[in-house]
Design an enzyme around this catalytic site. Structure first.
Site, PDB file in Angstrom:
ATOM      1  N   LEU A 461      33.526  50.341  42.185  1.00 24.29           N
ATOM      2  CA  LEU A 461      33.803  48.962  41.781  1.00 24.29           C
ATOM      3  C   LEU A 461      33.003  48.664  40.516  1.00 24.29           C
ATOM      4  CD1 LEU A 461      33.726  45.895  44.231  1.00 24.29           C
ATOM      5  CD2 LEU A 461      33.934  45.810  41.759  1.00 24.29           C
ATOM      6  N   GLU A 463      34.027  48.159  36.286  1.00 30.84           N
ATOM      7  CA  GLU A 463      35.110  48.212  35.300  1.00 30.84           C
ATOM      8  C   GLU A 463      34.748  49.057  34.079  1.00 30.84           C
ATOM      9  OE1 GLU A 463      34.194  45.563  37.011  1.00 30.84           O
ATOM     10  OE2 GLU A 463      36.003  45.210  38.188  1.00 30.84           O
ATOM     11  N   GLN A 485      41.898  45.550  38.013  1.00 32.69           N
ATOM     12  CA  GLN A 485      42.533  44.827  39.117  1.00 32.69           C
ATOM     13  C   GLN A 485      42.946  43.403  38.753  1.00 32.69           C
ATOM     14  OE1 GLN A 485      40.229  44.269  42.983  1.00 32.69           O
ATOM     15  NE2 GLN A 485      41.544  46.032  43.425  1.00 32.69           N
ATOM     16  N   PHE A 486      42.069  42.717  38.053  1.00 32.63           N
ATOM     17  CA  PHE A 486      42.355  41.351  37.589  1.00 32.63           C
ATOM     18  C   PHE A 486      41.808  41.211  36.172  1.00 32.63           C
ATOM     19  CE2 PHE A 486      42.213  40.898  42.174  1.00 32.63           C
ATOM     20  CZ  PHE A 486      43.299  40.086  42.449  1.00 32.63           C
ATOM     21  N   ASP A 488      40.612  38.758  34.889  1.00 30.07           N
ATOM     22  CA  ASP A 488      39.378  37.971  34.995  1.00 30.07           C
ATOM     23  C   ASP A 488      38.124  38.850  35.117  1.00 30.07           C
ATOM     24  OD1 ASP A 488      40.797  35.121  36.216  1.00 30.07           O
ATOM     25  OD2 ASP A 488      41.849  37.012  36.439  1.00 30.07           O
ATOM     26  N   PRO A 492      33.210  43.393  32.321  1.00 29.25           N
ATOM     27  CA  PRO A 492      32.213  44.482  32.332  1.00 29.25           C
ATOM     28  C   PRO A 492      32.654  45.688  31.505  1.00 29.25           C
ATOM     29  CG  PRO A 492      32.570  43.636  34.555  1.00 29.25           C
ATOM     30  CD  PRO A 492      33.614  42.997  33.674  1.00 29.25           C
ATOM     31  N   HIS A 533      41.321  34.401  39.327  1.00 31.02           N
ATOM     32  CA  HIS A 533      42.450  35.332  39.476  1.00 31.02           C
ATOM     33  C   HIS A 533      43.621  34.807  38.653  1.00 31.02           C
ATOM     34  CE1 HIS A 533      39.943  35.686  43.069  1.00 31.02           C
ATOM     35  NE2 HIS A 533      40.276  36.959  43.048  1.00 31.02           N
TER      36      HIS A 533
END
Ligand SMILES: Cc1ncc(C[n+]2csc(CCOP(=O)(O)OP(=O)(O)O)c2C)c(N)n1
Ligand SMILES: [Mg+2]
Length: 733
Positions: A461, A463, A485-486, A488, A492, A533
């Site tokens: 997990l 980015e 994934q998003f 938002d 990172p 999101h």
């Protein structure tokens, strides 16, 4: 290793090599020569800077012994290298010449690292596998991890390295060796960067052949090591990572350093996992020529460093051991100085980059994704408005189908990201105990099952981890298609997305490239997803040279554009609107395994003659609704343009339409101010002023983030009513 010019004869026989970590007397002399060459090149650059013949200088002084040792333990053009700016000596040892280093300092056209685009000491050398380096501290680590993963991937499937016509593979030479090592280095200060830890984590977990080197000179510019590093000693902190070989060494001692590297490299080549070498070095010059360390280091402290100077100490060692006498030292040094003088004279006179050449290599010069190569017919062509009967597959379905087709076609594609695997504990999958997840939006569903866990897998997990590794893999010739994934949570990875991925080609003057695809779930209109999101923010990436940005509004376009993204030779950010994944709007039958849409070609969703709307993404169906209403109620005919790709974008389609309608609205879901529409509106005002009968209008989100409560979310995001209102106003102007 670089060959020495007329090496002085060793004064001692070579049979004492056991004493010297297996190195012959001649080798010891070579080491001294390389260390001295490195130091004197720094001194020469300092002189050239004072003469204003070069424009920046940062030295490798004090790090030479550690680095020559590292270079001797490794193999140029075989192993891979991510050296940071103090690594002049490792580069010289690998075979970069003094002349080449000085070409970089003057910014010459033939500078092998960047052709004059980067500051000195930003190493890169294609032939020697020294991968283009940048200024942001620590970005090299995750790339080195990805590089090692790619080497492993190709070694296990050598057939995948074969060239193939018709896509990016045609332009990538892939080389690999089963026991290769990836060298990556940094200073003590840089170990505080999160990406450093992310890289250790992945290298450890995957038992990757990465040699991590920390060159601890106790300072990060003026910040001492105990401020940046808990307890002041990074070696103590990293010890918990499994599969690693650890070593801590006096990096001012070339023989101790060589011994440490030899053991570390043997450990890695044998397939045991990564190694970590922590070298204690000195920084006898200030951080760079722009820094004066007397401001924060007292003379007494500086003196203790100077006493450990590796050059003077190793010179004394050679004399003491009878390997070179003073005359021999003198001859060697004169020889080095002669070499530098000659290299410097040539470099200062070398040709400079041509004015105008800056534009080269922002993108691939070989494969243009907006060209007709990427124009193919759907097997079942489906106009967007044909109706429900033909519209069977959702955007999610057709994105998934495209990835499945492409993975079949191109064995170099790997996919990873958070939750993209069907099931990481693959025994559950094999035993058919579970169906598998395949992404939080199920876009990658079934791909791990079909193509295996080495091609489709979950990332940590993290980015930056996802994008940084992708950069390294793509540099070697793999085609990572990774998922954020998003949108938002893309931040990172921002350092990699802004300063690395889109810059690898340009900053290396086309020596390296990194055509990875980053798929990102974006956007709002979700009812209940906000704040985090629901964001858009595409203009941040269209504002980044080197990055292609795609934002489809329907299933067919998503399928055809993703295929172009995967096959092309540039980095692509592929923005997938979450709200559109499973909408009834824009469904389409599967168009076959070779359907492609070129970038930069808009789609006229609906022809019209009174007013133009330029938009993309989830605003397309909303604008369509508004256009149908104003036609019905007011007989205003709206031409609706879906840009589909935002960088490049189809200016011709906009200009043609505006010339016809003389009225234009630019609409998007992201906030109004400084949004994507600002650029389009400005360009219309600039270039199409004479065509206009009304001011350019924009419709976009309010200048806030998106709120959770549906009343607020609806108010903040542009709705069909907002578009309708703007159309009414503009048509009446
Ligand atoms: C991400 C980032 N932040 C800040 C800087 C500015 N900067 C350049 S070098 C440096 C210090 C690095 O110290 P260290 O890692 O110990 O390496 P050293 O220079 O001492 O060899 C800083 C802060 C940068 N280049 N990149
Ligand atoms: Mg330091």
């Amino acid at each position: 290793m670089a060959t020495t010019k007329t090496p002085p004869k060793p004064a001692a026989p070579a049979d004492r090599s056991e004493k010297y970590e297996g190195l012959t007397a001649q080798r010891l002399i070579d080491i001294y020569r390389l260390m001295y060459l490195s130091r004197k090149l720094d001194d020469r650059e300092i002189l050239l800077k004072r003469q204003q013949k070069i424009f920046f200088q940062i030295s490798g002084a004090g790090h030479e012994a550690l680095l020559v040792a590292a270079g001797l333990a490794l193999r140029p053009s075989y192993d891979w290298f991510y050296p940071y700016y103090r690594d002049r000596a490792v580069c010289l040892t690998l075979g970069v010449t003094a002349y080449e280093q000085l070409l970089e300092a003057v910014g010459a056209a033939d500078d092998p690292s960047s052709g004059g685009r980067q500051m000195p000491s930003h190493w890169g050398h294609k032939k020697l596998n020294i991968v283009t380096q940048s200024s942001p501290t620590g970005t090299q680590f995750l790339q080195a991890v990805g590089c090692a993963e790619a080497g492993r991937y190709f070694s296990r499937r050598p057939e995948t390295a074969a060239k193939a016509d018709g896509d990016y593979r045609q332009f990538k030479d892939v080389t690999f060796h089963g026991d290769e090592v990836v060298y990556v280095s940094c200073g003590d200060g840089t170990t505080s960067e999160g990406e450093f830890w992310e890289a250790l984590n992945s290298a450890s977990n995957l038992k990757l052949p990465v040699l991590f080197v920390v060159e601890d000179n106790e300072y990060a510019i003026s910040v001492p090591v105990e401020v940046g590093t808990a307890g002041g000693d990074v070696s103590k902190l990293v010890k918990g990572f499994p599969n690693f070989h650890f070593a801590e060494v006096d990096g001012t001692d070339p023989l101790a350093s060589y011994a440490a590297f030899k053991t570390a490299v043997e450990y890695i080549r044998a397939g045991n996992g990564p190694a970590f070498v922590h070298g204690h070095v000195i920084r006898p010059y200030s951080h760079s020529l722009s820094d004066d360390e007397k401001l924060y280091r007292p003379e007494s402290e500086r003196q203790t460093h100077i006493e450990r100077d590796p050059i003077t100490r190793f010179q004394l060692f050679l004399i003491r051991e009878g390997i070179l006498d003073e005359k021999g030292i003198d001859e060697l040094e004169k020889d080095v100085e002669g070499e530098i003088q000659e290299a410097s004279d040539r470099a200062v006179a070398a040709a400079l980059p041509e004015p105008g050449s800056y534009i080269n290599f922002v993108y691939s010069p070989d494969l243009d994704p907006s060209s007709s190569v990427f124009q193919t017919e759907a097997v079942h062509p489906t106009p967007l408005d044909q109706g429900a009967a033909a519209a069977e597959k959702t955007m999610a379905d057709l994105i998934n189908a495209c990835m499945r087709d492409e993975m079949k076609r191109d064995p170099r594609i790997v996919m990873f990201g958070e939750d993209v695997a069907d099931c990481s504990r693959e025994e559950y999958l094999k035993a058919k105990q579970v169906k598998g997840k395949g992404g939080v939006f199920k876009l990658t569903a079934g791909l791990q099952y079909e193509f295996g866990s080495e091609r489709v897998f979950n990332s940590p997990l993290a980015e930056a981890n996802i994008v940084g590794r992708a950069v390294g893999m793509a540099t070697r010739g793999l085609k990572p298609v990774v998922e954020i994934q998003f949108f938002d949570y893309i931040w990172p990875a921002m350092q990699q997305l802004r300063n690395e991925l889109p810059l690898i080609r340009w900053r290396s003057n086309n020596a390296f490239s990194s055509p990875a695809v980053v798929r990102v779930a974006i956007g709002g209109y979700l009812t209940g997803g906000s704040i985090y999101h629901s964001q858009c923010g595409e203009s941040i990436f269209t504002h980044t040279p080197g990055m292609r940005v795609v934002f489809p509004s329907n299933a067919l376009d998503a399928n055809g554009l993703l295929r172009t993204a995967i096959r092309c030779d540039d980095p692509v950010m592929f923005l997938e609107h979450k709200r559109l994944y499973r909408e009834t709007f824009g469904r389409a039958p599967y168009p076959g395994p070779d359907y492609m849409i070129p970038f930069g070609k808009a789609k006229i969703v609906r022809p019209g003659h009174d007013l133009t709307v330029v938009t993309y993404g989830a605003v397309v169906p909303r604008a369509l609704q508004a256009a149908q209403r104003i036609e019905r109620e007011n007989s205003v005919s709206v031409e609706l343009i879906d840009l589909r790709t935002l960088s490049p974008y189809d200016w011709e389609a906009i200009a043609t339409s505006v010339a016809k309608t003389s009225r234009v609205i630019v609409a998007h879901e992201d906030m109004l101010s400084w949004g994507y529409g600002a650029e389009i509106a400005a360009r219309i005002a600039d270039e199409l002023f004479d065509e206009l009968d009304a001011p350019v209008k924009r419709v976009a989100a309010k200048d806030t983030f998106v709120a959770y409560q549906p009343i607020l979310e609806d108010e903040i995001l542009p709705q069909a009513e907002d578009l309708h209102r703007a159309m009414v106003e503009l048509s009446a102007y």
